[in-house]
Scaffold this motif. Structure first.
Motif: not given
Ligand code: KG4
Ligand code: ZN
Length: 394
Positions: A87-91, A13-15
Motif C-alpha cells: 500500500i502506497d497511501a491511505i485516503a 511501478a504500480v501505485m
C-alpha cells in the motif's frame, strides 16, 4: 512502492491506495491500483439497524462503524492479496457526512498512516462519488465498468441521499460547482416520500419499485424554479464564454443550476391528503394506511417523474452551456434505471455508467480519488491533525 515487470521487460511501478469511507451508514474499505483497477471492495452496512426508525440514527451508525471498521479494512487487504507493504497511501473521507461516523474513519486512517508510515489524503465524499467513474478494470468478478476513463472537461451530476450537485471539472482538482440543492437532497426527498407512503426504508429503492406500477402523468406536481447563481459560476462563464455574442452571454448569465425539492415534497403531502379526502391538518403519519396500492403507485410515479426531470433539465442545460466531452453521474440515486433512461433520451452523448455497487457509498471511489491525489502530487493531510468537516462542500 512495489515493482512489477511488463512483458517487454521494462520496469514500471504500480501505485495502490487504500480508501476508507464511513461518512454515513456504510463502513467501507477498498484498494485501487493506478486510479483505474479495482482490487478489492468491502462494504458493511448498518442499514438494517436503521430501517425500523425510517432513517439513519447517527449514534447507531457511529457505533456500528467502530465495530466494523478494522475487520472491513483487513478484509479489503485480504481480498486484494495485499500486505501493508503493497500500500502506497491511505485516503479517507473527512467530509461531508455525519460527525460521529466521519470521526471513526478519520481517526482510524490517521492512526494507520502513522503506524504504517503511509502518506494520508483527506477526501471530499461528494467529489469521491464522481471518481467511481474512473474505474475501468476490476480484479473482482461481478463489476460492469466503463471501458474508458472520463475525458475533460467533465460534467458531473451527484445525486445521493445527502447531495444534489452539478459540477464542471476542467481537469483533476479544477472544478466549479455550477449548482446545488437549497434544501433536501434528491435521495432524501425519495426517502421522505417513501415514509409518507408507508414504503420500506430507503425510499429511493421502494418508491422506484412502486413507481414502476404507476402512471407518471397521473398527477401534476410542481417543478421548482430557481434564480440563484454563485460568483464562482459567473467567473467560469466569463472565462468560458469569450467567443459568445453579448446576447448569448446575457442569456446564460440569468440561468441557475440550483435545485430545490422541499416544495415538491410538500406538494406530495398535500396530494396524498387530498387523495384520502382530508385537508392539510391531517397528520402525515396516518396517510399511508388510507391510501390504496394504485394511489401509492401513481403518487410514486408522478413524484419520480418530476424529481428526475428537475435534475435532468439542469444537466441538459449545463451540457448546452459548457459543451463537456464527458458526462458522469454518481451517488445512490444514479443507480436508478429510470433516471439513466431519461438522461439517455435527453443528452446528445452516451453516458458510461459505473456498476451500481459503486454508485452507493463505497471505499473504491475514495481510493480512486486518493490515487489521483497521490500521483498528481496534491498536498498530503497531516496524520496528527486531519479533522472532520461534516458540512464540507465542493
Ligand atoms: O450515495 P448514497 O449511498 O448515500 C449518500 O451519500 O447519501 O445514496 C443513498 C440514497 C438514498 O437516499 C436512497 O434512497 C437513494 O440513494 N437510492 C435511490 C435508488 N437507489 C438508492 N433513489 C432512487 N432510485 C434508486 N434506484
Ligand atoms: Zn454518498
Amino acid at each position: 512502492m512495489p515493482m512489477v515487470y511488463c512483458t517487454d521487460y521494462a520496469t514500471i511501478a504500480v501505485m495502490r491506495v487504500l480508501g476508507i469511507e464511513s461518512s454515513c451508514d456504510e463502513t467501507a474499505a477498498a484498494i485501487v491500483e493506478d486510479g483505474k483497477r479495482l482490487l478489492s471492495n468491502v462494504i458493511a452496512s448498518s442499514l438494517d439497524l436503521h430501517a425500523k426508525y425510517g432513517g439513519i440514527v447517527p449514534e447507531i451508525a457511529a457505533r456500528s462503524h467502530i465495530e466494523a471498521i478494522m475487520p472491513v479494512i483487513e478484509q479489503a487487504l485480504d481480498q486484494a492479496n495485499c500486505t501493508w507493504d503493497d500500500i502506497d497511501a491511505i485516503a479517507v473521507t473527512y467530509g461531508a457526512g455525519l460527525g460521529g461516523s466521519l470521526l471513526v474513519g478519520v481517526l482510524v486512517a490517521r492512526t494507520l498512516a502513522i503506524a504504517k508510515n503511509k502518506p494520508l489524503y483527506g477526501v471530499n465524499h461528494v467529489e469521491g462519488h464522481l471518481y467511481a467513474n474512473f474505474l475501468t478494470e476490476s480484479a473482482l468478478d461481478g463489476y460492469v465498468l466503463p471501458t474508458e476513463q472520463p475525458e475533460f472537461p467533465v460534467l458531473g451530476l451527484i445525486v445521493s441521499g445527502g447531495h444534489s450537485q452539478l459540477v464542471l471539472f476542467e481537469n483533476h482538482f479544477q472544478y466549479t460547482l455550477l449548482g446545488q440543492t437549497h434544501d433536501d437532497a434528491i435521495g432524501e426527498a425519495f426517502d421522505k416520500v417513501g415514509k409518507l407512503l408507508g414504503l420500506p426504508y430507503p425510499g429511493g429503492i421502494s418508491v422506484a419499485q412502486k413507481a414502476a406500477e404507476g402512471n407518471p402523468a397521473a398527477f401534476m406536481l410542481p417543478k421548482a424554479r430557481m434564480t440563484s447563481t454563485s460568483p464562482a459560476l459567473q467567473d467560469l462563464r466569463v472565462r468560458r464564454h469569450t467567443s459568445l455574442t453579448q446576447d448569448r452571454r446575457d442569456y446564460w448569465s440569468k440561468r441557475s443550476y440550483d435545485f430545490s425539492f422541499s416544495g415538491l415534497k410538500t406538494a406530495v403531502l398535500r396530494l396524498a391528503q387530498d387523495q384520502i379526502g382530508e385537508d392539510f391538518t391531517f397528520p402525515s403519519t396516518r396517510i399511508a394506511e388510507r391510501l390504496d396500492e394504485l394511489q401509492k403507485a401513481d403518487i410514486s410515479a408522478s413524484f419520480t417523474q418530476v424529481a428526475f426531470e428537475t435534475v435532468v433539465d439542469k444537466a441538459v442545460m449545463a451540457f448546452k452551456e459548457f459543451g463537456p466531452r464527458t458526462v458522469i453521474i454518481g451517488g445512490g440515486v444514479a443507480s436508478s434505471q429510470v433516471l439513466r433512461g431519461m438522461l439517455a433520451e435527453r443528452l446528445p452523448i452516451d453516458i458510461s455508467y459505473t456498476d451500481r455497487k459503486l454508485c452507493t457509498d463505497n471505499g473504491a471511489m475514495i481510493a480512486t480519488l486518493g490515487c489521483f491525489k497521490h500521483s498528481l502530487n496534491q498536498p498530503q493531510s497531516d496524520p496528527y491533525s486531519l479533522d472532520i468537516a461534516p458540512n464540507l462542500s465542493m
